[in-house]
Design a protein around this motif. Structure first.
Motif, mmCIF file in Angstrom:
data_model
loop_
_atom_site.group_PDB
_atom_site.id
_atom_site.type_symbol
_atom_site.label_atom_id
_atom_site.label_comp_id
_atom_site.label_asym_id
_atom_site.label_seq_id
_atom_site.Cartn_x
_atom_site.Cartn_y
_atom_site.Cartn_z
ATOM 1 N N ASN A 235 10.863 5.487 32.140
ATOM 2 C CA ASN A 235 10.643 5.700 30.822
ATOM 3 C C ASN A 235 11.170 4.749 30.155
ATOM 4 O O ASN A 235 12.019 3.972 30.634
ATOM 5 N N VAL A 236 10.578 4.287 29.044
ATOM 6 C CA VAL A 236 11.026 3.514 27.995
ATOM 7 C C VAL A 236 11.517 4.276 26.883
ATOM 8 O O VAL A 236 10.945 4.950 25.950
ATOM 9 N N ILE A 237 12.961 4.181 26.661
ATOM 10 C CA ILE A 237 13.486 4.843 25.587
ATOM 11 C C ILE A 237 14.349 3.887 24.664
ATOM 12 O O ILE A 237 15.407 3.789 24.959
ATOM 13 N N SER A 238 13.812 3.687 23.648
ATOM 14 C CA SER A 238 14.508 2.720 22.776
ATOM 15 C C SER A 238 14.296 2.878 21.279
ATOM 16 O O SER A 238 13.433 3.671 20.703
ATOM 17 N N ASP A 239 14.961 2.231 20.438
ATOM 18 C CA ASP A 239 14.906 2.302 18.924
ATOM 19 C C ASP A 239 15.351 3.817 18.373
ATOM 20 O O ASP A 239 15.037 4.077 17.339
ATOM 21 N N ASN A 240 16.071 4.545 19.370
ATOM 22 C CA ASN A 240 16.690 5.606 18.564
ATOM 23 C C ASN A 240 18.114 5.653 18.376
ATOM 24 O O ASN A 240 18.906 4.479 18.713
ATOM 25 N N VAL A 241 18.724 6.510 17.597
ATOM 26 C CA VAL A 241 20.053 6.371 17.247
ATOM 27 C C VAL A 241 20.764 6.532 18.650
ATOM 28 O O VAL A 241 21.801 5.828 19.062
ATOM 29 N N VAL A 242 20.370 7.616 19.365
ATOM 30 C CA VAL A 242 21.132 7.849 20.771
ATOM 31 C C VAL A 242 19.809 7.944 21.670
ATOM 32 O O VAL A 242 19.030 8.390 21.623
ATOM 33 N N GLY A 243 19.859 7.265 22.957
ATOM 34 C CA GLY A 243 18.772 7.012 23.661
ATOM 35 C C GLY A 243 18.783 8.436 24.652
ATOM 36 O O GLY A 243 17.627 8.947 24.542
ATOM 37 N N VAL A 244 19.847 8.684 25.435
ATOM 38 C CA VAL A 244 19.722 9.820 26.281
ATOM 39 C C VAL A 244 21.228 10.317 25.876
ATOM 40 O O VAL A 244 22.228 9.901 26.087
ATOM 41 N N HIS A 245 21.485 11.687 25.614
ATOM 42 C CA HIS A 245 22.499 12.440 25.209
ATOM 43 C C HIS A 245 22.602 13.645 26.093
ATOM 44 O O HIS A 245 21.751 14.514 26.108
ATOM 45 N N LEU A 246 23.842 13.504 26.846
ATOM 46 C CA LEU A 246 23.965 14.910 27.814
ATOM 47 C C LEU A 246 25.123 15.697 27.191
ATOM 48 O O LEU A 246 26.222 15.084 26.906
ATOM 49 N N VAL A 247 24.884 17.166 26.997
ATOM 50 C CA VAL A 247 25.793 17.901 26.381
ATOM 51 C C VAL A 247 26.215 18.965 27.435
ATOM 52 O O VAL A 247 25.137 19.586 27.703
#
Length: 275
Positions: free
Chosen positions: A174-186
């Motif tokens: 995946n391309v995960i870009s230009d976000n405030v947070v790319g990947v967030h695990l909670v």
């Protein structure tokens, strides 16, 4: 099958002025059957600015080849799971795709025709309570031309286990870009985040960034794997299961107090795909 009137060379648009009903029976919605159009999105569903476009509360249903705009939520996957969303473009909204407690769902695919594109949403993909879900081969925060159109959060996994984001082949990343947070695990355990381009364009060579690349937090966040060595072959330029995590404004990987037992290894952090 679709057979909607439209201008030659264009694609038809379905205007929706209210929330669509929940889907409770097994169904395949395949807009690629629309004659006279070229993909990957063959039909646009344009909403009223609220509600949900497609809410699957069933098992083993599929959505393919649709562009979704103008809804609070693009797609909800719940029920007994096993759903597939492929070849779909979602622009805007609070949540583009929400996996709500469901198992064994697939978003995207290794073929370019199967990729899912999500831009301009508050949350791109939200996996909440589900297990064994897969996000593969998709663009989260960028379009196919690598133009940035980020989300607040690209991918968020909450109280969920055993999900996979990416894979060890080039088609799976995946391309995960230009976000405030790319990947967030909670409070998310035993999830696998491998082989992705996080903060770069689709080539992996130019930085687009996320303010934060990967964030892990909560006492329930344990046993998550961020990157691996499987499939790596530098001699042929293959990064395999290594993530490229680059272009951040604040942090590339941020593990907060409370999270423990997570593994971050074999990634290219702060560089491009060439190392």
């Amino acid at each position: 099958c679709f057979n909607l009137p439209h201008f030659s060379g264009g694609s038809p648009t379905i205007l929706v002025d209210s929330t669509l009903p929940v889907i409770t029976e097994n169904v395949v919605i395949d807009a690629t059957t629309q004659p006279g159009t070229t993909g990957p999105q063959h039909v646009t569903v344009l909403g009223p600015g609220f509600g949900t476009a497609f809410d699957f509360n069933t098992i083993d249903s599929a959505l393919r080849g649709v562009r979704i705009e103008g809804f609070d939520t693009g797609v909800v996957l719940r029920g007994s799971g096993g759903h597939a969303v492929t070849g779909t473009f979602i622009d805007g909204g609070a949540t583009a795709i929400h996996i709500d407690q469901g198992p064994d769902n697939t978003i995207g695919g290794e073929s370019p025709a199967d990729r899912v594109v999500i831009v301009n949403a508050e949350t791109g993909v939200l996996i909440e309570g589900g297990t064994n879900n897969t996000l593969v081969g998709s663009l989260i925060g960028v379009d196919p031309a690598s133009l940035p159109a980020g989300n607040q959060t690209g991918v968020m996994i909450v109280d969920s286990t055993g999900n996979t984001i990416g894979g060890s082949t080039a088609g799976a990343r995946n391309v995960i870009s230009d976000n405030v947070v790319g990947v967030h695990l909670v409070d998310a355990a035993d999830n696998t985040i491998i082989g992705n381009l996080i903060g770069t364009d689709t080539t992996g060579q130019f930085a687009l960034g996320n303010e934060r690349g990967v964030v892990i937090e909560g006492g329930g966040s344990t046993g998550n794997l961020i990157g691996d060595r499987v499939g790596a072959n530098p001699d042929v330029g293959s990064r395999g299961s290594s993530n490229v995590i680059a272009g951040r404004e604040w942090s590339n990987v941020h593990i907060l107090d409370g999270a423990s037992g997570n593994i971050v290894r074999a990634n290219f952090i702060g560089t491009d795909i060439t190392g």
